[in-house]
Design a protein around this motif. Structure first.
Motif, PDB file in Angstrom:
ATOM      1  N   TYR A 106       0.882  -1.013   0.246  1.00  0.00           N
ATOM      2  CA  TYR A 106       0.126  -0.182  -0.058  1.00  0.00           C
ATOM      3  C   TYR A 106       0.993   1.214   0.241  1.00  0.00           C
ATOM      4  CZ  TYR A 106      -4.079  -2.998   1.708  1.00  0.00           C
ATOM      5  OH  TYR A 106      -4.706  -3.901   1.538  1.00  0.00           O
ATOM      6  N   TRP A 107       0.310   2.124  -0.722  1.00  0.00           N
ATOM      7  CA  TRP A 107       1.222   3.564  -1.189  1.00  0.00           C
ATOM      8  C   TRP A 107       0.831   4.271   0.497  1.00  0.00           C
ATOM      9  CZ3 TRP A 107       5.273   5.160  -0.859  1.00  0.00           C
ATOM     10  CH2 TRP A 107       5.382   6.418  -1.070  1.00  0.00           C
ATOM     11  N   THR A 108       1.532   4.702   1.408  1.00  0.00           N
ATOM     12  CA  THR A 108       0.922   5.392   2.548  1.00  0.00           C
ATOM     13  C   THR A 108       0.108   6.159   2.629  1.00  0.00           C
ATOM     14  OG1 THR A 108       2.645   3.535   3.713  1.00  0.00           O
ATOM     15  CG2 THR A 108       1.540   4.935   4.877  1.00  0.00           C
ATOM     16  N   SER A 109       1.409   7.071   1.975  1.00  0.00           N
ATOM     17  CA  SER A 109       1.005   9.342   1.360  1.00  0.00           C
ATOM     18  C   SER A 109       1.678   9.376   0.510  1.00  0.00           C
ATOM     19  CB  SER A 109       1.233   9.879   3.003  1.00  0.00           C
ATOM     20  OG  SER A 109       0.486  11.029   2.416  1.00  0.00           O
ATOM     21  N   ASP A 110       1.288  10.257  -0.762  1.00  0.00           N
ATOM     22  CA  ASP A 110       2.205  10.769  -1.425  1.00  0.00           C
ATOM     23  C   ASP A 110       2.599  11.821  -0.091  1.00  0.00           C
ATOM     24  OD1 ASP A 110       1.532  10.509  -3.464  1.00  0.00           O
ATOM     25  OD2 ASP A 110      -0.092  11.478  -3.900  1.00  0.00           O
ATOM     26  N   ASN A 111       2.589  12.653   0.518  1.00  0.00           N
ATOM     27  CA  ASN A 111       3.239  12.807   2.274  1.00  0.00           C
ATOM     28  C   ASN A 111       4.609  12.076   1.891  1.00  0.00           C
ATOM     29  OD1 ASN A 111       4.742  15.105   3.495  1.00  0.00           O
ATOM     30  ND2 ASN A 111       3.178  15.596   4.760  1.00  0.00           N
ATOM     31  N   ILE A 112       5.641  12.907   1.903  1.00  0.00           N
ATOM     32  CA  ILE A 112       6.873  12.046   1.899  1.00  0.00           C
ATOM     33  C   ILE A 112       7.971  12.294   3.512  1.00  0.00           C
ATOM     34  CG2 ILE A 112       8.275   9.952   1.569  1.00  0.00           C
ATOM     35  CD1 ILE A 112       7.552  10.221  -1.094  1.00  0.00           C
ATOM     36  N   ASP A 113       7.097  13.516   3.905  1.00  0.00           N
ATOM     37  CA  ASP A 113       7.903  14.393   4.294  1.00  0.00           C
ATOM     38  C   ASP A 113       8.906  13.149   5.892  1.00  0.00           C
ATOM     39  OD1 ASP A 113       7.727  16.266   7.231  1.00  0.00           O
ATOM     40  OD2 ASP A 113       8.417  17.341   5.850  1.00  0.00           O
ATOM     41  N   ALA A 114       9.309  13.863   6.493  1.00  0.00           N
ATOM     42  CA  ALA A 114       9.891  12.259   7.290  1.00  0.00           C
ATOM     43  C   ALA A 114       9.255  12.891   8.523  1.00  0.00           C
ATOM     44  CB  ALA A 114      11.330  12.503   7.270  1.00  0.00           C
ATOM     45  N   VAL A 115       8.856  14.174   8.915  1.00  0.00           N
ATOM     46  CA  VAL A 115       8.296  14.866  10.196  1.00  0.00           C
ATOM     47  C   VAL A 115       7.133  14.136  10.365  1.00  0.00           C
ATOM     48  CG1 VAL A 115       7.743  16.261  11.761  1.00  0.00           C
ATOM     49  CG2 VAL A 115       9.737  15.704  10.574  1.00  0.00           C
ATOM     50  N   SER A 116       6.004  14.353   9.321  1.00  0.00           N
ATOM     51  CA  SER A 116       5.039  14.036   8.763  1.00  0.00           C
ATOM     52  C   SER A 116       4.896  12.442   8.566  1.00  0.00           C
ATOM     53  CB  SER A 116       4.624  14.757   7.141  1.00  0.00           C
ATOM     54  OG  SER A 116       4.138  16.516   7.287  1.00  0.00           O
TER      55      SER A 116
ATOM     56  N   ALA B 120      11.745  18.589   0.990  1.00  0.00           N
ATOM     57  CA  ALA B 120      10.117  17.924   0.910  1.00  0.00           C
ATOM     58  C   ALA B 120       9.497  18.393  -0.451  1.00  0.00           C
ATOM     59  CB  ALA B 120       9.702  17.116   2.154  1.00  0.00           C
ATOM     60  N   HIS B 121       9.241  17.679  -1.088  1.00  0.00           N
ATOM     61  CA  HIS B 121       8.376  17.764  -2.385  1.00  0.00           C
ATOM     62  C   HIS B 121       7.091  18.673  -1.953  1.00  0.00           C
ATOM     63  CE1 HIS B 121      10.836  16.766  -5.861  1.00  0.00           C
ATOM     64  NE2 HIS B 121      11.920  16.475  -5.035  1.00  0.00           N
ATOM     65  N   ALA B 122       6.770  17.344  -0.718  1.00  0.00           N
ATOM     66  CA  ALA B 122       5.004  17.902  -0.083  1.00  0.00           C
ATOM     67  C   ALA B 122       4.938  19.049   0.880  1.00  0.00           C
ATOM     68  CB  ALA B 122       4.463  16.599   0.438  1.00  0.00           C
ATOM     69  N   THR B 123       5.714  18.899   1.348  1.00  0.00           N
ATOM     70  CA  THR B 123       6.003  20.838   2.705  1.00  0.00           C
ATOM     71  C   THR B 123       7.183  21.245   2.391  1.00  0.00           C
ATOM     72  OG1 THR B 123       7.604  19.134   4.021  1.00  0.00           O
ATOM     73  CG2 THR B 123       4.964  18.876   4.379  1.00  0.00           C
ATOM     74  N   GLY B 124       8.186  21.244   1.468  1.00  0.00           N
ATOM     75  CA  GLY B 124       9.185  22.329   1.882  1.00  0.00           C
ATOM     76  C   GLY B 124       9.888  22.173   3.341  1.00  0.00           C
ATOM     77  N   ARG B 125       9.857  21.117   3.212  1.00  0.00           N
ATOM     78  CA  ARG B 125      11.342  21.139   4.821  1.00  0.00           C
ATOM     79  C   ARG B 125      12.501  20.590   5.031  1.00  0.00           C
ATOM     80  NH1 ARG B 125       6.711  20.111   9.895  1.00  0.00           N
ATOM     81  NH2 ARG B 125       6.951  18.119   8.752  1.00  0.00           N
TER      82      ARG B 125
END
Length: 483
Positions: free
Chosen positions: A280-290, A316-321
């Protein structure tokens, strides 16, 4: 205890018994006529006397019982590199081959070609439904690329989104009636796409033909099966049964192919897909803290060997962090590991570090997968997670925020029991680079080289002492039960 039940319900309320009111509402509400029955979807529920960790273990075993692995058993989960965030839609054969070579150089075992490979797919506005390689990007088709990937020692996987169609596609121009719609209603797009009507056998036959051709002509071992918009109109239960029928047909005809369930990130992380899928693809947000909360939530219901967890780029592409490579890698260790970046963008030192983390995962993945998962919280914002067997496991102690206490409090580990002892070794402290070095005690230096014996009752009640750590740090311990 886990129960899996299917209930049959008879309408009782007067308002539901009126044949004139019989209808299927857009939200899926069903009104029954007198004497009719309705069968509810299967549900899995767990009752635990050992808290949430006991319930999670029961859910994991229930899902594992449904998984249909090629050859009947799970093999070590191949480390992925997925092309999506490395290049998005910007494909050409030379660039993708170079990306595959970079993947192989750091120890990747399966290369997945994501969205952008098929005809007229330069962005998300066109092409869905036309499942043939784009001759502008791949003049000789995908076979030369797949063969090159295999020659590099990796398996070849491919992204598809069979349930969807773009209005700007040859398929839609030929069969506009194949899209889900309501009579007299507009058909708005989402992500520039509509949903194909999988209730129709002719639609399923067309899609199977496309997938069967790809899986027959190419050495594909893995399909990333995506689903990137809501079902509106829903299509009812028949739509989902159509999806299941198509997946079952693909799996029956190509039993050696694994399938990933992906839906706008984690939109289809349900036990029903476990009958057909292996990841399962868990989330498109791969930011490590998220990912801390996302992955802990996932593991409350689904087992770690099917949890897609990728080492992302920074920022991170999703958050910029921005996060250190070590922290990003450590957060991805607990699931089915992948890489979601272009290794060629890394320095030589960073590439060597990435390869080292991949090697670390391969060393421990048999312990991390198919065993128990325990999760808990400690003081000062510390979270912990243990994975493995009753007598051997890896413990991940995660700190996202800066500590308020210079000397971290011990973390109590109830799963350690009351008798015997555990040998504890500190394998790595990932992240927390820069700034003043924290003072450490001789005990922690000793645990880095030799497992230290600690009574089980002490670990359960007083807790495991922790080394000083900074924000965005993961301390990884190996623990083995002693008599």
């Amino acid at each position: 205890m886990v129960r899996r039940q299917s209930h049959r319900h008879r309408a009782r309320r007067r308002g539901l018994l009126d044949p004139q009111r019989r209808r299927l509402a857009p939200a899926g509400e069903v009104t029954l006529a007198p004497g009719e029955n309705w069968t509810a979807p299967d549900a899995i529920f767990a009752v635990s006397t050992t808290g949430r960790n006991g319930a999670a273990s029961a859910f994991h075993e229930a899902v594992r019982a449904r998984l249909q692995w090629p050859d009947g058993a799970m093999r070590p989960r191949p480390v992925h590199l997925n092309s999506w965030e490395a290049c998005y839609f910007d494909h050409d054969e030379e660039r993708i081959v170079a990306l595959a070579e970079a993947a192989a150089s750091v120890g990747v075992e399966r290369f997945i070609l994501d969205d952008g490979w098929f005809r007229n797919r330069d962005d998300d506005t066109a092409g869905l439904g036309d499942w043939t390689p784009d001759p502008r990007k791949y003049p000789n088709g995908l076979k030369p690329l797949a063969d090159r990937v295999n020659a590099l020692g990796m398996e070849f996987g491919l992204w598809v989104e069979p349930e969807m169609i773009n209005p700007d596609s040859d398929l839609y121009r030929a069969h506009p009636d194949w899209a889900l719609s309501l009579p007299g209603r507009a058909s708005p797009t989402a992500r520039n796409q509509l949903v194909l009507d999988l209730r129709r056998e002719d639609v399923r036959d067309y899609l199977f033909g496309c997938l069967d051709r790809l899986l027959t002509e190419l050495p594909i071992t893995y399909l990333k099966w995506d689903h990137n918009r809501d079902l509106a109109p829903a299509g009812g239960a028949a739509q989902l049964r159509g999806v299941y029928a198509l997946l079952a047909r693909v799996r029956s005809s190509h039993p050696g192919v694994e399938v990933e369930s992906c839906a706008g990130g984690g939109g289809r992380n349900d036990a029903g897909m476990a009958d057909f899928c292996h990841r399962y693809w868990t989330s498109d947000n791969i930011d490590a803290v998220s990912r801390i909360g996302i992955q802990r939530g996932f593991l409350s219901f689904l087992p770690p060997e099917v949890m897609g967890s990728h080492i992302a780029a920074s920022p991170a592409h999703a958050t910029g962090r921005r996060h250190s490579l070590a922290f990003r890698a450590a957060m991805a260790m607990t699931g089915h590991l992948g890489v979601e970046m272009d290794p060629r963008t890394l320095s030589d030192t960073e590439r060597a570090e990435l390869a080292d983390w991949i090697s670390f995962h391969k060393q421990w993945r048999d312990l991390l997968h198919q065993g128990r998962v325990w999760q808990g919280e400690s003081s000062d914002g510390v979270l912990w997670q243990a994975q493995g067997r009753e007598d051997e496991l890896l413990l991940f102690v995660i700190r996202a925020e800066p500590p308020a206490d210079r000397r971290p409090q011990p973390v109590t580990l109830p799963f350690c029991g009351k008798s015997g002892a555990w040998g504890v070794r500190l394998l790595r402290i990932a992240g927390g680079e820069g700034g003043h070095a924290a003072h450490s005690a001789p005990f922690f230096k000793a645990t880095k080289s030799t497992p230290q014996s600690l009574p089980a009752s002490w670990l359960s009640n007083a807790g495991l002492p922790l080394p000083p750590s900074k924000a965005e740090t993961v301390s990884i311990f190996h623990m083995r039960k002693r008599a």
